[in-house]
Write a protein that holds these residues in place. Structure first.
Motif, PDB file in Angstrom:
ATOM      1  N   TRP A 248       0.815  -1.213   0.000  1.00  0.00           N
ATOM      2  CA  TRP A 248       0.000   0.000   0.000  1.00  0.00           C
ATOM      3  C   TRP A 248       0.849   1.263   0.000  1.00  0.00           C
ATOM      4  O   TRP A 248       0.385   2.325  -0.412  1.00  0.00           O
ATOM      5  N   VAL A 249       2.090   1.161   0.468  1.00  0.00           N
ATOM      6  CA  VAL A 249       3.002   2.314   0.402  1.00  0.00           C
ATOM      7  C   VAL A 249       3.223   2.680  -1.054  1.00  0.00           C
ATOM      8  O   VAL A 249       3.163   3.852  -1.445  1.00  0.00           O
ATOM      9  N   SER A 250       3.472   1.664  -1.870  1.00  0.00           N
ATOM     10  CA  SER A 250       3.610   1.903  -3.317  1.00  0.00           C
ATOM     11  C   SER A 250       2.321   2.478  -3.886  1.00  0.00           C
ATOM     12  O   SER A 250       2.352   3.337  -4.770  1.00  0.00           O
ATOM     13  N   GLY A 251       1.190   2.016  -3.357  1.00  0.00           N
ATOM     14  CA  GLY A 251      -0.097   2.482  -3.865  1.00  0.00           C
ATOM     15  C   GLY A 251      -0.317   3.962  -3.647  1.00  0.00           C
ATOM     16  O   GLY A 251      -0.662   4.696  -4.580  1.00  0.00           O
ATOM     17  N   ILE A 252      -0.109   4.448  -2.425  1.00  0.00           N
ATOM     18  CA  ILE A 252      -0.371   5.861  -2.145  1.00  0.00           C
ATOM     19  C   ILE A 252       0.637   6.755  -2.860  1.00  0.00           C
ATOM     20  O   ILE A 252       0.285   7.825  -3.367  1.00  0.00           O
ATOM     21  N   LEU A 253       1.891   6.307  -2.944  1.00  0.00           N
ATOM     22  CA  LEU A 253       2.898   7.101  -3.650  1.00  0.00           C
ATOM     23  C   LEU A 253       2.626   7.126  -5.153  1.00  0.00           C
ATOM     24  O   LEU A 253       2.850   8.138  -5.818  1.00  0.00           O
ATOM     25  N   THR A 254       2.134   6.005  -5.680  1.00  0.00           N
ATOM     26  CA  THR A 254       1.775   5.974  -7.101  1.00  0.00           C
ATOM     27  C   THR A 254       0.652   6.957  -7.388  1.00  0.00           C
ATOM     28  O   THR A 254       0.713   7.726  -8.364  1.00  0.00           O
ATOM     29  N   VAL A 255      -0.359   6.980  -6.546  1.00  0.00           N
ATOM     30  CA  VAL A 255      -1.465   7.930  -6.717  1.00  0.00           C
ATOM     31  C   VAL A 255      -0.940   9.359  -6.667  1.00  0.00           C
ATOM     32  O   VAL A 255      -1.286  10.195  -7.513  1.00  0.00           O
ATOM     33  N   ILE A 260       0.484  14.229  -9.727  1.00  0.00           N
ATOM     34  CA  ILE A 260       1.477  15.303  -9.899  1.00  0.00           C
ATOM     35  C   ILE A 260       1.929  15.360 -11.349  1.00  0.00           C
ATOM     36  O   ILE A 260       2.087  16.440 -11.932  1.00  0.00           O
ATOM     37  N   ALA A 261       2.134  14.191 -11.964  1.00  0.00           N
ATOM     38  CA  ALA A 261       2.530  14.144 -13.376  1.00  0.00           C
ATOM     39  C   ALA A 261       1.462  14.774 -14.257  1.00  0.00           C
ATOM     40  O   ALA A 261       1.771  15.493 -15.222  1.00  0.00           O
ATOM     41  N   ILE A 262       0.211  14.522 -13.936  1.00  0.00           N
ATOM     42  CA  ILE A 262      -0.885  15.152 -14.686  1.00  0.00           C
ATOM     43  C   ILE A 262      -0.827  16.668 -14.511  1.00  0.00           C
ATOM     44  O   ILE A 262      -1.005  17.435 -15.466  1.00  0.00           O
ATOM     45  N   GLY A 263      -0.539  17.098 -13.290  1.00  0.00           N
ATOM     46  CA  GLY A 263      -0.407  18.530 -13.025  1.00  0.00           C
ATOM     47  C   GLY A 263       0.727  19.157 -13.827  1.00  0.00           C
ATOM     48  O   GLY A 263       0.601  20.283 -14.324  1.00  0.00           O
ATOM     49  N   ASP A 264       1.839  18.427 -13.974  1.00  0.00           N
ATOM     50  CA  ASP A 264       2.972  18.927 -14.758  1.00  0.00           C
ATOM     51  C   ASP A 264       2.568  19.206 -16.207  1.00  0.00           C
ATOM     52  O   ASP A 264       2.992  20.192 -16.811  1.00  0.00           O
ATOM     53  N   ILE A 265       1.744  18.331 -16.761  1.00  0.00           N
ATOM     54  CA  ILE A 265       1.296  18.490 -18.149  1.00  0.00           C
ATOM     55  C   ILE A 265       0.246  19.601 -18.267  1.00  0.00           C
ATOM     56  O   ILE A 265       0.193  20.326 -19.263  1.00  0.00           O
ATOM     57  N   LEU A 266      -0.584  19.735 -17.244  1.00  0.00           N
ATOM     58  CA  LEU A 266      -1.652  20.739 -17.281  1.00  0.00           C
ATOM     59  C   LEU A 266      -1.150  22.155 -17.021  1.00  0.00           C
ATOM     60  O   LEU A 266      -1.832  23.123 -17.383  1.00  0.00           O
ATOM     61  N   ALA A 267       0.020  22.279 -16.399  1.00  0.00           N
ATOM     62  CA  ALA A 267       0.522  23.600 -16.006  1.00  0.00           C
ATOM     63  C   ALA A 267       0.558  24.616 -17.155  1.00  0.00           C
ATOM     64  O   ALA A 267       0.083  25.748 -16.986  1.00  0.00           O
ATOM     65  N   PRO A 268       1.102  24.276 -18.348  1.00  0.00           N
ATOM     66  CA  PRO A 268       1.101  25.256 -19.439  1.00  0.00           C
ATOM     67  C   PRO A 268      -0.308  25.671 -19.873  1.00  0.00           C
ATOM     68  O   PRO A 268      -0.526  26.817 -20.267  1.00  0.00           O
ATOM     69  N   LYS A 269      -1.254  24.746 -19.791  1.00  0.00           N
ATOM     70  CA  LYS A 269      -2.642  25.060 -20.165  1.00  0.00           C
ATOM     71  C   LYS A 269      -3.276  25.982 -19.132  1.00  0.00           C
ATOM     72  O   LYS A 269      -3.993  26.932 -19.477  1.00  0.00           O
ATOM     73  N   VAL A 270      -3.002  25.725 -17.858  1.00  0.00           N
ATOM     74  CA  VAL A 270      -3.530  26.589 -16.800  1.00  0.00           C
ATOM     75  C   VAL A 270      -2.919  27.974 -16.892  1.00  0.00           C
ATOM     76  O   VAL A 270      -3.596  28.980 -16.659  1.00  0.00           O
ATOM     77  N   GLU A 271      -1.644  28.035 -17.272  1.00  0.00           N
ATOM     78  CA  GLU A 271      -0.953  29.321 -17.395  1.00  0.00           C
ATOM     79  C   GLU A 271      -1.692  30.261 -18.345  1.00  0.00           C
ATOM     80  O   GLU A 271      -1.766  31.471 -18.116  1.00  0.00           O
ATOM     81  N   ALA A 302     -10.186   7.388   0.144  1.00  0.00           N
ATOM     82  CA  ALA A 302     -10.066   8.825  -0.141  1.00  0.00           C
ATOM     83  C   ALA A 302      -8.720   9.194  -0.735  1.00  0.00           C
ATOM     84  O   ALA A 302      -8.425  10.382  -0.915  1.00  0.00           O
ATOM     85  N   ILE A 303      -7.895   8.208  -1.075  1.00  0.00           N
ATOM     86  CA  ILE A 303      -6.549   8.498  -1.582  1.00  0.00           C
ATOM     87  C   ILE A 303      -6.588   9.269  -2.904  1.00  0.00           C
ATOM     88  O   ILE A 303      -5.693  10.064  -3.193  1.00  0.00           O
ATOM     89  N   LEU A 304      -7.630   9.059  -3.716  1.00  0.00           N
ATOM     90  CA  LEU A 304      -7.737   9.816  -4.968  1.00  0.00           C
ATOM     91  C   LEU A 304      -7.902  11.310  -4.687  1.00  0.00           C
ATOM     92  O   LEU A 304      -7.362  12.149  -5.422  1.00  0.00           O
ATOM     93  N   ILE A 305      -8.623  11.659  -3.635  1.00  0.00           N
ATOM     94  CA  ILE A 305      -8.754  13.070  -3.238  1.00  0.00           C
ATOM     95  C   ILE A 305      -7.393  13.610  -2.835  1.00  0.00           C
ATOM     96  O   ILE A 305      -7.029  14.745  -3.178  1.00  0.00           O
ATOM     97  N   PHE A 306      -6.629  12.792  -2.125  1.00  0.00           N
ATOM     98  CA  PHE A 306      -5.255  13.099  -1.744  1.00  0.00           C
ATOM     99  C   PHE A 306      -4.434  13.458  -2.994  1.00  0.00           C
ATOM    100  O   PHE A 306      -3.703  14.452  -3.024  1.00  0.00           O
ATOM    101  N   GLY A 307      -4.580  12.650  -4.044  1.00  0.00           N
ATOM    102  CA  GLY A 307      -3.838  12.886  -5.282  1.00  0.00           C
ATOM    103  C   GLY A 307      -4.227  14.167  -5.976  1.00  0.00           C
ATOM    104  O   GLY A 307      -3.365  14.897  -6.492  1.00  0.00           O
TER     105      GLY A 307
END
Length: 394
Positions: A248-255, A260-271, A302-307
């Motif tokens: 589960w440690v791998s699970g929460i870190l993966t989420v 975060i990776a999705i956020g990295d891609i969305l950043a230029p669009k949000v800008e 609730a881990i998806l909310i965490f992500g």
């Protein structure tokens, strides 16, 4: 002239973060008899070591070869994991963090400066958010691969072996980082001016002092926007509190890192949608509010909310780094970023000590509620600061 090979940059970032030990080093400490308070103290010491080397390494990155700095940083990080393989005592774990801190200081600000100067040299500086965001994306994908593989490796291999595997990956990455084109416009300027070593520090200090937007960007990055980065050291403790298995440690870190990776891609669009810095403060507060919802629910479902909370934090952090990079003109970029790095490490020390202290008094769930409230209040506080220049070019 050979153009900047962004693909090799992405390969380097992927491998640099594809380290299985990320998922389990706190568990390694626990298995070898370290308490939560001792772990928090180790992380605080890591930050202290980073502070000591942050500015000297930043100046060195502006005056020497940034590509070589990244290569040396990878080697030093690998040495940390080798030391941990043999470690049982607090002191030896601290020695490992000492080497990791130096390696991290060598990378802090160096990557951003290398990317920006390469793009500027090719006449593409306006693409920094996109390229930097993608580099962060591939780094986070590397983290995800490392974490997922760690969960599988840990099922049949002792965690100390995972530390050795991670060290080998660091050493291999040196080959790839040396393929990135070196470009240091500030260093080229210094060769003509013959400026002293400490003049770089003074120049960067004057810049930060006189540029209100740069100062606000650094302070906000340190106090609020980097909150997600500070907390990732304690993710494994959440799973421990949920009383789940190591997988589960791998699970929460993966989420966390998928979002975060999705956020990295969305950043230029949000800008493109942002017209003022104040809007970023509001978005940051919204991210902390989402984190508080997770803390109040406090269950694996609730881990998806965490992500989602960390995805939004990642977007805000990238956009503020871009704001800071655009403010720098002729000053040493890595040295300016070292002020940000020092602030981060001081904040990490404070958070680690506060986290450890609170965890000894309250439940882990309540600690996360407190931290979320801090992020919301901090974001609102920055909204009240008068900022003259509100264009998205700032």
């Amino acid at each position: 002239m050979i153009r900047f090979n962004v693909k090799m940059l992405y390969v380097y970032k992927f491998i640099s973060q594809c380290l299985p030990i990320y998922a389990f080093y706190t568990i390694l400490f626990i298995e070898r008899g370290k308490s939560v308070t001792e772990i928090a103290l180790l992380i605080a010491l890591w930050s202290v070591f980073s502070i000591v080397f942050e500015v000297p390494s930043g100046i060195l990155a502006d005056r020497w070869n940034r590509r070589n700095m990244l290569a040396v940083g990878a080697v030093l990080q690998g040495l940390c994991f080798v030391i941990w393989f043999f470690s049982y005592h607090f002191f030896m774990f601290a020695v490992g963090f000492f080497f990791w801190a130096i390696g991290g200081a060598f990378e802090s600000g160096t990557e951003e400066g290398l990317i920006y100067d390469n793009l500027k040299s090719d006449g593409c500086a306006e693409h920094f958010t996109e390229i930097y965001g993608r580099a962060q994306f591939f780094g986070n994908i590397g983290t995800i691969v490392g974490i997922v593989s760690a969960g599988m490796i840990a099922s049949f291999t002792p965690i100390p072996i995972i530390a050795l595997i991670s060290a080998g990956i660091c050493f291999i990455n040196v080959v790839f980082v040396m393929q990135i084109r070196e470009k240091n416009l500030y260093s080229e300027k210094l060769k003509e001016e013959n400026a002293s070593f400490f003049s770089t520090f003074k120049e960067a200090g004057v810049f930060v002092k006189e540029s209100k937007i740069a100062l606000i960007a650094i302070v906000f990055l340190v106090l609020v926007a980097s909150l997600g980065s500070y907390l990732d050291e304690f993710d494994a403790l959440i799973i421990n509190d949920f009383q789940r298995s190591n997988i589960w440690v791998s699970g929460i870190l993966t989420v966390r890192f998928v979002f975060i990776a999705i956020g990295d891609i969305l950043a230029p669009k949000v800008e493109k949608k942002i017209s003022s810095i104040r809007q970023l403060f509001i978005i940051s507060g919204f991210a902390c509010a989402i984190l508080m919802i997770f803390a109040l629910l406090w269950r694996p479902a609730a881990i998806l909310i965490f992500g989602v909370a960390f995805m939004i934090m990642a977007i805000v952090e990238i956009l503020f780094v871009n704001i800071l990079q655009r403010q720098v003109k002729e000053e040493g970029r890595a040295t300016v970023m070292s002020f940000y790095g020092i602030g981060q490490n001081i904040a990490m020390i404070c958070l680690s000590l506060i986290f450890g202290g609170l965890a000894g008094i309250f439940s882990l769930q309540f600690v996360y509620v407190i931290i979320s409230i801090y992020g919301i209040v901090g974001s609102i506080g920055f909204c009240l600061i008068p900022i003259q220049n509100k264009s998205k070019k700032t």
